[in-house]
Design a protein around this motif. Structure first.
Motif, PDB file in Angstrom:
ATOM      1  N   GLU A  58      14.262   9.097 -20.222  1.00 62.00           N
ATOM      2  CA  GLU A  58      13.981  10.397 -19.631  1.00 62.00           C
ATOM      3  C   GLU A  58      12.809  11.078 -20.358  1.00 62.00           C
ATOM      4  O   GLU A  58      11.918  11.631 -19.733  1.00 62.00           O
ATOM      5  CB  GLU A  58      15.223  11.309 -19.684  1.00 62.00           C
ATOM      6  CG  GLU A  58      16.257  11.020 -18.602  1.00 62.00           C
ATOM      7  CD  GLU A  58      17.286   9.948 -18.984  1.00 62.00           C
ATOM      8  OE1 GLU A  58      17.027   9.155 -19.914  1.00 62.00           O
ATOM      9  OE2 GLU A  58      18.339   9.895 -18.319  1.00 62.00           O
ATOM     10  N   THR A  81      22.697  14.929 -12.137  1.00 63.42           N
ATOM     11  CA  THR A  81      23.840  15.428 -12.912  1.00 63.42           C
ATOM     12  C   THR A  81      23.397  15.923 -14.293  1.00 63.42           C
ATOM     13  O   THR A  81      23.905  16.908 -14.817  1.00 63.42           O
ATOM     14  CB  THR A  81      24.871  14.277 -13.034  1.00 63.42           C
ATOM     15  OG1 THR A  81      24.974  13.651 -11.744  1.00 63.42           O
ATOM     16  CG2 THR A  81      26.229  14.781 -13.443  1.00 63.42           C
ATOM     17  N   LYS A 134      18.770   6.197  -4.267  1.00 61.42           N
ATOM     18  CA  LYS A 134      17.755   5.143  -4.432  1.00 61.42           C
ATOM     19  C   LYS A 134      17.702   4.251  -3.188  1.00 61.42           C
ATOM     20  O   LYS A 134      16.659   3.711  -2.859  1.00 61.42           O
ATOM     21  CB  LYS A 134      18.032   4.324  -5.690  1.00 61.42           C
ATOM     22  CG  LYS A 134      17.785   5.130  -6.959  1.00 61.42           C
ATOM     23  CD  LYS A 134      17.998   4.307  -8.198  1.00 61.42           C
ATOM     24  CE  LYS A 134      17.755   5.144  -9.448  1.00 61.42           C
ATOM     25  NZ  LYS A 134      18.160   4.441 -10.685  1.00 61.42           N
ATOM     26  N   GLY A 137      22.003  17.397  -6.842  1.00 65.21           N
ATOM     27  CA  GLY A 137      20.821  16.733  -7.413  1.00 65.21           C
ATOM     28  C   GLY A 137      21.211  15.867  -8.591  1.00 65.21           C
ATOM     29  O   GLY A 137      22.237  15.190  -8.551  1.00 65.21           O
ATOM     30  N   ASP A 152      22.890   9.760 -17.955  1.00 59.36           N
ATOM     31  CA  ASP A 152      23.053  10.376 -16.631  1.00 59.36           C
ATOM     32  C   ASP A 152      23.046   9.249 -15.612  1.00 59.36           C
ATOM     33  O   ASP A 152      22.026   8.596 -15.419  1.00 59.36           O
ATOM     34  CB  ASP A 152      21.876  11.332 -16.381  1.00 59.36           C
ATOM     35  CG  ASP A 152      21.935  11.947 -14.990  1.00 59.36           C
ATOM     36  OD1 ASP A 152      22.984  11.842 -14.332  1.00 59.36           O
ATOM     37  OD2 ASP A 152      20.922  12.542 -14.571  1.00 59.36           O
ATOM     38  N   ALA A 211      25.086   7.219 -11.973  1.00 63.52           N
ATOM     39  CA  ALA A 211      26.108   7.047 -10.944  1.00 63.52           C
ATOM     40  C   ALA A 211      27.113   6.040 -11.479  1.00 63.52           C
ATOM     41  O   ALA A 211      26.781   5.225 -12.346  1.00 63.52           O
ATOM     42  CB  ALA A 211      25.459   6.500  -9.671  1.00 63.52           C
TER      43      ALA A 211
HETATM   44  N1  LIG Z   1      24.461  14.458  -7.125  1.00 62.56           N
HETATM   45  C1  LIG Z   1      25.087  13.350  -6.864  1.00 62.56           C
HETATM   46  O1  LIG Z   1      26.005  13.357  -6.073  1.00 62.56           O
HETATM   47  C2  LIG Z   1      24.668  12.058  -7.527  1.00 62.56           C
HETATM   48  C3  LIG Z   1      25.400  10.889  -7.279  1.00 62.56           C
HETATM   49  C4  LIG Z   1      25.003   9.724  -7.908  1.00 62.56           C
HETATM   50  C5  LIG Z   1      23.911   9.707  -8.758  1.00 62.56           C
HETATM   51  N2  LIG Z   1      23.219  10.862  -8.950  1.00 62.56           N
HETATM   52  C6  LIG Z   1      22.058  10.875  -9.836  1.00 62.56           C
HETATM   53  O2  LIG Z   1      21.212   9.780  -9.572  1.00 62.56           O
HETATM   54  C7  LIG Z   1      20.418   9.524 -10.731  1.00 62.56           C
HETATM   55  C8  LIG Z   1      20.261   8.035 -10.866  1.00 62.56           C
HETATM   56  O3  LIG Z   1      21.502   7.404 -11.176  1.00 62.56           O
HETATM   57  P1  LIG Z   1      21.527   5.836 -11.557  1.00 62.56           P
HETATM   58  O4  LIG Z   1      22.912   5.442 -11.918  1.00 62.56           O
HETATM   59  O5  LIG Z   1      20.841   5.072 -10.485  1.00 62.56           O
HETATM   60  O6  LIG Z   1      20.622   5.885 -12.874  1.00 62.56           O
HETATM   61  P2  LIG Z   1      19.900   4.726 -13.702  1.00 62.56           P
HETATM   62  O7  LIG Z   1      20.648   3.439 -13.547  1.00 62.56           O
HETATM   63  O8  LIG Z   1      18.471   4.729 -13.367  1.00 62.56           O
HETATM   64  O9  LIG Z   1      20.037   5.246 -15.199  1.00 62.56           O
HETATM   65  C9  LIG Z   1      21.304   5.520 -15.754  1.00 62.56           C
HETATM   66  C10 LIG Z   1      21.167   6.007 -17.188  1.00 62.56           C
HETATM   67  O10 LIG Z   1      20.886   4.903 -18.042  1.00 62.56           O
HETATM   68  C11 LIG Z   1      19.753   5.207 -18.857  1.00 62.56           C
HETATM   69  N3  LIG Z   1      19.092   3.942 -19.140  1.00 62.56           N
HETATM   70  C12 LIG Z   1      18.481   3.117 -18.264  1.00 62.56           C
HETATM   71  N4  LIG Z   1      18.036   2.019 -18.895  1.00 62.56           N
HETATM   72  C13 LIG Z   1      18.392   2.139 -20.199  1.00 62.56           C
HETATM   73  C14 LIG Z   1      18.226   1.328 -21.365  1.00 62.56           C
HETATM   74  N5  LIG Z   1      17.602   0.160 -21.304  1.00 62.56           N
HETATM   75  N6  LIG Z   1      18.713   1.788 -22.536  1.00 62.56           N
HETATM   76  C15 LIG Z   1      19.337   2.968 -22.612  1.00 62.56           C
HETATM   77  N7  LIG Z   1      19.528   3.805 -21.547  1.00 62.56           N
HETATM   78  C16 LIG Z   1      19.067   3.374 -20.363  1.00 62.56           C
HETATM   79  C17 LIG Z   1      18.937   6.142 -18.000  1.00 62.56           C
HETATM   80  O11 LIG Z   1      18.020   6.845 -18.790  1.00 62.56           O
HETATM   81  C18 LIG Z   1      20.040   7.009 -17.416  1.00 62.56           C
HETATM   82  O12 LIG Z   1      20.482   7.989 -18.332  1.00 62.56           O
HETATM   83  C19 LIG Z   1      21.126  10.246 -11.875  1.00 62.56           C
HETATM   84  O13 LIG Z   1      20.373  11.374 -12.227  1.00 62.56           O
HETATM   85  C20 LIG Z   1      22.448  10.702 -11.275  1.00 62.56           C
HETATM   86  O14 LIG Z   1      22.953  11.938 -11.776  1.00 62.56           O
HETATM   87  C21 LIG Z   1      23.586  12.038  -8.360  1.00 62.56           C
END
Ligand SMILES: NC(=O)c1ccc[n+]([C@@H]2O[C@H](COP(=O)([O-])OP(=O)(O)OC[C@H]3O[C@@H](n4cnc5c(N)ncnc54)[C@H](O)[C@@H]3O)[C@@H](O)[C@H]2O)c1
Length: 356
Positions: free
Chosen positions: A317, A134, A196, A132, A186, A188
């Motif tokens: 978050e 991280t 997504k 889920g 948090d 990827a």
């Molecule tokens: N379990 C798995 O194998 C796996 C693999 C990949 C991703 N994921 C999860 O998918 C989720 C989404 O990943 P993502 O890379 O698409 O995330 P994302 O791009 O939506 O966000 C990445 C991070 O950037 C922060 N953020 C976004 N905009 C910001 C801003 N303007 N200023 C400051 N911080 C900002 C977010 O709050 C987050 O902490 C995460 O929870 C990740 O752990 C899980």
């Protein structure tokens, strides 16, 4: 839900679920699937945590994959989690195909306890499954005044820079900092999480430009083509390099599969032998937690008072959690359909949990 009324005008009825009902629904599904109470609690909390933080790609909308995992035998909810090696500072855990969430929860807590004694500890896992979001696991550390650092590998999605064959996972990283307010990142290491793309595909929506390539290596905004192609690394060579290093720290270092040998994290349709690394650092063994928090707060207030106004990592978050608590989670038509099908199979009435 879309109701058809006179003159064939379609009226959309907004469907929602609140946090309490989402947890109840998850627990009921897990109970019907034969998952023991302790493990069900962890999986339900991790899934709810994703939706609360706005990572809906990893919440209720992803839950059917875990059911597929159990039904296909790729997730063994009773798999015995074994400590293969242990010292004061490290442990190597064999998750024995239990839920990734359960393996990760136990491993992070182990790292935290070790760090509280000696300052820093790392726990690696192999034979685990998709866990889920991280950040759920780095949050376990910050709730105890400990810095939490989590990385994981996944089945391939990123192609080597300039290439088109995916060989590296979306390899997420989360770091949580204990503070008076939530401070965490948090993400990827791919330009977007694969979840997504799966979510956009379910909703029949396009993805933004610049995130993914199709199977021929051409840019695409079609999530289905992207799922058959590759996702770009974030920040070009920087994301590529970081994803590459994470693959090594969560593969070869911990006795887990790596690269093309990791399978089934996206849909749990194959046994995946993925790996994770959980690191905990106790600020008390450095400058002390109070000093650490004070200086961190000073730094954050400098950021907050800079012009133009900006946010700091963790703010999004916190805002999403507040929003979910106030308004609930929207359940779109495709998710309602999917959940209804699962619930019918488990003899659960989905309408007991959803507000219309
Ligand atoms: N379990 C798995 O194998 C796996 C693999 C990949 C991703 N994921 C999860 O998918 C989720 C989404 O990943 P993502 O890379 O698409 O995330 P994302 O791009 O939506 O966000 C990445 C991070 O950037 C922060 N953020 C976004 N905009 C910001 C801003 N303007 N200023 C400051 N911080 C900002 C977010 O709050 C987050 O902490 C995460 O929870 C990740 O752990 C899980």
């Amino acid at each position: 839900m879309v109701l058809t009324i006179k003159k064939n005008v379609e009226v959309c009825v907004l469907m929602k679920i609140n946090a309490e009902n989402e947890k109840k629904l998850l627990l009921e599904m897990l109970e019907k699937l034969g998952v023991n109470e302790e493990n069900a609690e962890i999986v339900a909390e991790a899934t709810l945590n994703a939706d609360l933080k706005g990572f809906t790609s990893h919440g209720l909308g992803r839950f059917h994959n875990y059911i597929t995992g159990i039904e296909s035998g790729n997730i063994d909810p009773n798999g015995e989690i074994i400590i293969e090696k242990e010292t004061e500072a490290i442990a190597l855990i064999n998750g024995n195909n239990n839920f990734g969430q359960v393996v990760a929860y136990k491993s992070m807590n182990m790292a935290i306890e070790k760090a509280k004694k000696i300052g820093i500890a790392a726990v690696g896992t192999n034979n685990s499954n998709h866990f889920g979001v991280t950040g759920f696991y780095s949050d376990l550390a910050i709730k105890k005044g400990i810095i939490g650092f989590v990385i994981a590998n996944t089945e391939p999605a990123i192609a080597p820079l300039g290439g088109k064959e995916p060989i590296i996972g979306t390899n997420p990283i989360a770091i949580g900092i204990p503070g008076d307010k939530y401070i965490a990142v948090d993400m990827a290491t791919s330009a977007t999480a694969r979840g997504k793309l799966l979510e956009s595909s379910r909703k029949g929506e396009k993805i933004p430009e610049g995130l993914a390539l199709d199977g021929d290596g051409n840019p695409t905004t079609d999530p289905d083509k992207a799922l058959k192609g590759s996702i770009l690394p974030f920040g070009q060579h920087k994301g590529y390099s970081l994803a590459f290093i994470i693959e090594i720290l969560t593969g070869p270092l911990v006795g887990a599969a790596y690269g093309k040998h990791v399978t089934g994290t996206a849909t749990c349709t194959k046994n995946c032998n993925k790996g994770d690394l959980f690191v905990a650092i106790d600020p008390n063994k450095f400058v002390g937690i109070d000093e650490f928090k004070k200086e961190t707060e000073k730094f954050i207030s400098e950021l907050r008072t800079s012009e133009p106004k900006t946010i700091v990592p963790g703010d999004i978050e916190r805002m999403k959690i507040d929003d979910f608590r106030k308004k609930g989670l929207n359940i779109d038509k495709s998710l309602y359909k999917r959940l209804s099908k699962i619930c019918d199979g488990l003899d659960i009435d989905i309408n007991d949990f959803i507000e219309k």
